[in-house]
Design a protein around this motif. Structure first.
Motif, PDB file in Angstrom:
ATOM      1  N   GLU A 113       0.827  -1.203   0.000  1.00  0.00           N
ATOM      2  CA  GLU A 113       0.000   0.000   0.000  1.00  0.00           C
ATOM      3  C   GLU A 113       0.866   1.260   0.000  1.00  0.00           C
ATOM      4  O   GLU A 113       0.541   2.263  -0.648  1.00  0.00           O
ATOM      5  CB  GLU A 113      -0.924  -0.018   1.218  1.00  0.00           C
ATOM      6  CG  GLU A 113      -1.957  -1.142   1.153  1.00  0.00           C
ATOM      7  CD  GLU A 113      -2.509  -1.484   2.526  1.00  0.00           C
ATOM      8  OE1 GLU A 113      -2.107  -0.814   3.492  1.00  0.00           O
ATOM      9  OE2 GLU A 113      -3.318  -2.423   2.619  1.00  0.00           O
ATOM     10  N   LYS A 116       1.879   1.870  -3.487  1.00  0.00           N
ATOM     11  CA  LYS A 116       0.818   2.494  -4.283  1.00  0.00           C
ATOM     12  C   LYS A 116       0.710   3.985  -3.973  1.00  0.00           C
ATOM     13  O   LYS A 116       0.503   4.804  -4.875  1.00  0.00           O
ATOM     14  CB  LYS A 116      -0.504   1.783  -4.021  1.00  0.00           C
ATOM     15  CG  LYS A 116      -0.528   0.355  -4.536  1.00  0.00           C
ATOM     16  CD  LYS A 116      -1.833  -0.350  -4.191  1.00  0.00           C
ATOM     17  CE  LYS A 116      -1.806  -1.800  -4.686  1.00  0.00           C
ATOM     18  NZ  LYS A 116      -3.054  -2.528  -4.352  1.00  0.00           N
ATOM     19  N   SER A 196      -6.989   0.075   2.912  1.00  0.00           N
ATOM     20  CA  SER A 196      -6.272  -0.605   1.841  1.00  0.00           C
ATOM     21  C   SER A 196      -7.087  -0.623   0.554  1.00  0.00           C
ATOM     22  O   SER A 196      -6.560  -0.380  -0.543  1.00  0.00           O
ATOM     23  CB  SER A 196      -5.929  -2.026   2.272  1.00  0.00           C
ATOM     24  OG  SER A 196      -5.325  -2.746   1.222  1.00  0.00           O
ATOM     25  N   ASN A 200      -6.089   1.224  -2.985  1.00  0.00           N
ATOM     26  CA  ASN A 200      -6.026   0.436  -4.214  1.00  0.00           C
ATOM     27  C   ASN A 200      -6.947   1.007  -5.297  1.00  0.00           C
ATOM     28  O   ASN A 200      -6.578   1.060  -6.474  1.00  0.00           O
ATOM     29  CB  ASN A 200      -6.392  -1.014  -3.910  1.00  0.00           C
ATOM     30  CG  ASN A 200      -6.298  -1.896  -5.143  1.00  0.00           C
ATOM     31  OD1 ASN A 200      -5.219  -2.110  -5.691  1.00  0.00           O
ATOM     32  ND2 ASN A 200      -7.436  -2.400  -5.594  1.00  0.00           N
ATOM     33  N   GLN A 204      -5.617   2.316  -8.809  1.00  0.00           N
ATOM     34  CA  GLN A 204      -6.091   1.765 -10.074  1.00  0.00           C
ATOM     35  C   GLN A 204      -6.642   2.859 -10.990  1.00  0.00           C
ATOM     36  O   GLN A 204      -6.428   2.851 -12.208  1.00  0.00           O
ATOM     37  CB  GLN A 204      -7.177   0.699  -9.807  1.00  0.00           C
ATOM     38  CG  GLN A 204      -6.679  -0.550  -9.114  1.00  0.00           C
ATOM     39  CD  GLN A 204      -5.789  -1.398  -9.998  1.00  0.00           C
ATOM     40  OE1 GLN A 204      -5.895  -1.360 -11.218  1.00  0.00           O
ATOM     41  NE2 GLN A 204      -4.905  -2.168  -9.374  1.00  0.00           N
TER      42      GLN A 204
END
Length: 595
Positions: A113, A116, A196, A200, A204
């Motif tokens: 994470e 990201k 999380s 995400n 994305q």
């Protein structure tokens, strides 16, 4: 295709991670390893001798970013094709740089994470080094993260944090952003799994250009059975996988202007159906509910509209709407910054002009105040003189009054004496009525009466003369008052004239300022004309010299020693050379005079 600026960002992290001493330099052996890994991930043939050839003049010592950048651009970035995996490049650079910054910190998010969040930071950061994210992009990311987690936006908390950040600095680097999210500053009380999922989803959407994703049922083409697949909607295609781990891709639907999406009625026990019709085949899909079905249909239709508009406007390549939105936000910030700087310059100029005008006004006001003070002093002196004259006149009146009262007392005394004398005369008349002296007494009485009348006439004459003197003094006082009023009016008129002069001076100053601005515009136009004329003159000179060098008349030579020129020995005679030197000197003087 990913832009070069976005590719350079993770590479910059990798280079700085290799800079152990933090002096901006890395050894050649480490650069060789980094270059090999970059070529492998970017799918570029690696030339082992290119790096040595590039730094052949620098046999020893580390290399700085300024020295490595030409090699990186020429041998790696200029050869990039569109078939490389940008996520692999991010992972490699993250592996090099992350351990130095986040190891040992107790974060509420995992390493994946944090990776990201790092990628999102690189996407939203400015194209300036060291990389930083501005407060507007930070707010954009936090709003999207909280919306993805289904949480409401707390404006007060963000304003407090923005004030704290502004007190120290106005930007965040990648590791400070990871610490901000990992310590739960804006996500207190939220389940780590929810956090999380939110990270995400934003990753994305922004980094992977996934517009929409989720599980749906798809009808097979051969066996016609329904299978659950994980779908991801991208800019110009929609891919589907066995599961959300994206390990096994089952197919890809190309979304171009020849495709269309339509809603289907329920059939075969399946609900919430819609179909994507392409040129080669069609895809029947079943969503979990009506809302999800409508969201997928609208998302695909919006992509069709976006692709159509991009092609109609002769757009050479498609980019994500988020990338275009990011570019528009950057352009807006740059435009606002430029407007702010222009406004500040304009305000400084206006402030200087205002200070100059204020100084002039203060000087004029000071002069007016001095004139007013002088007028007040004159007026005070005149009033003092008038008061002194009035006091003198009052004293004279009092003295005259005292004299008149004394005279009246004397007249009363005389009258009393006359009355007593008259009584005695009556007594004498009564006593000596029969005496012969009655006529003498009567004559004496008449003489006394004449003396008294003369005395009264003399008193009346003196009173008239005093009255005349008082009237003259009164007239003098009125003349003095009239003269004071005229002088006061004259001072008021002078003050009004000075105020009009001040206003005229201000208007003249405004006219001069406008004339100065017009003169500056004319000077710019004249400067441009002069530059064009200079360029034309230089072109004309070049043509004349070329012409003189090519056209030569063959004449008999002389026995003098020949001179060597660019056209060979004896190409020009002495007369021709002198004439060319004279023409060149005249053109040179004329160009200097024109400038």
């Amino acid at each position: 295709m990913i832009s070069r600026d976005e590719i350079l960002k993770p590479i910059w992290y990798a280079f700085t991670a290799l800079d152990v001493d933090r002096n901006g330099k890395v050894s050649k052996s480490q650069l060789k390893v980094l270059s090999y890994n970059l070529c492998t991930i970017l799918r570029i043939p690696h030339n082992t001798s290119a790096l040595e050839e590039h730094f052949k003049d620098d046999d020893e010592g580390p290399v700085s970013t300024q020295g490595y950048m030409p090699y990186l651009n020429m041998c790696i970035l200029n050869k990039i094709q569109a078939n490389f995996d940008f996520n692999e490049l991010n992972k490699m650079c993250w592996t090099l740089s992350a351990p130095k910054h986040i190891s040992g910190k107790h974060l509420l998010i995992s390493g994946a994470e944090a990776f990201k969040v790092w990628c999102i930071f690189n996407y939203l950061s400015e194209d300036k080094y060291p990389l930083q994210i501005v407060i507007e992009e930070l707010e954009y990311f936090l709003r999207k993260l909280l919306a993805a987690m289904g949480c409401s936006w707390n404006e007060d908390r963000f304003e407090d944090y923005k004030m704290q950040l502004s007190a120290k600095k106005k930007h965040l680097n990648a590791w400070e952003l990871i610490e901000l999210i990992g310590m739960g500053h804006f996500t207190k009380g939220i389940n780590p799994q929810t956090l999380s999922m939110g990270i995400n989803e934003v990753y994305q959407e922004l980094v992977m250009d996934v517009i929409k994703q989720g599980y749906m049922m798809k009808k097979g083409h051969k066996r016609k059975n329904w299978t659950e697949r994980w779908f991801e909607l991208h800019l110009n295609y929609m891919s589907y996988y066995v599961s959300e781990d994206l390990l096994e891709q089952k197919g890809c639907i190309s979304l171009d202007r020849n495709c269309c999406v339509e809603s289907l009625p329920d059939k075969d026990g399946k609900k919430n159906l819609f179909i994507i019709k392409c040129v080669e085949k069609s895809f029947e899909i079943s969503a979990s509910d009506k809302k999800t079905k409508q969201e997928w249909i609208q998302g695909i239709k919006h992509l069709y509209l976006y692709i159509h508009n991009s092609m109609c406007s002769c757009y050479t390549g498609l980019s994500s709407p988020h990338r275009e939105s990011r570019q528009k936000r950057r352009e807006l910030r740059n435009r606002l910054k430029a407007e702010k700087e222009a406004m500040e310059n304009r305000m400084r100029q206006l402030q200087l002009a205002n200070e100059s005008k204020q100084a002039q006004l203060e000087a004029m006001t000071k002069k007016l105040q001095e004139a007013s003070v002088r007028g007040d002093l004159v007026e005070q002196r005149r009033l003092q003189t008038q008061i002194e004259l009035l006091d003198q006149y009052r004293r004279d009146l009092e003295q005259e009054k005292m004299a008149r009262m004394q005279m009246e007392e004397q007249v009363v005394e005389k009258a009393n004496e006359v009355e007593q004398y008259w009584q005695r005369m009556q007594e004498l008349e009564e006593m000596y009525r029969q005496l012969k002296k009655a006529l003498d007494d009567e004559r004496q009485a008449k003489e006394d009466e004449e003396a008294l009348s003369k005395l009264q006439a003399r008193l009346l004459q003196e009173e008239a003369s005093k009255r005349l003197e008082l009237e003259q003094i009164h007239l003098q006082q009125q003349e003095i008052l009239t003269q004071s009023q005229k002088e006061k009016q004259e001072l008021e008129r002078e003050r009004a004239e000075k105020e009009r002069a001040l206003q005229a001076a201000q208007e003249q100053l405004e006219i001069l300022r406008r004339q100065r601005e017009g003169a500056q515009e004319e000077y710019k136009v004249v400067t441009k004309k002069l530059e064009r004329a200079t360029n034309k003159t230089k072109t004309w000179k070049h043509k004349v010299f070329n012409h003189e060098g090519l056209l030569q008349i063959i004449q008999p030579g002389n026995k003098c020693p020949t001179r060597m020129t660019n056209w060979g020995p004896a190409a020009f005679t002495e007369t021709e050379l002198d004439e060319m030197e004279r023409i060149w000197q005249e053109n040179k003087n004329r160009s200097h005079d024109g400038q």
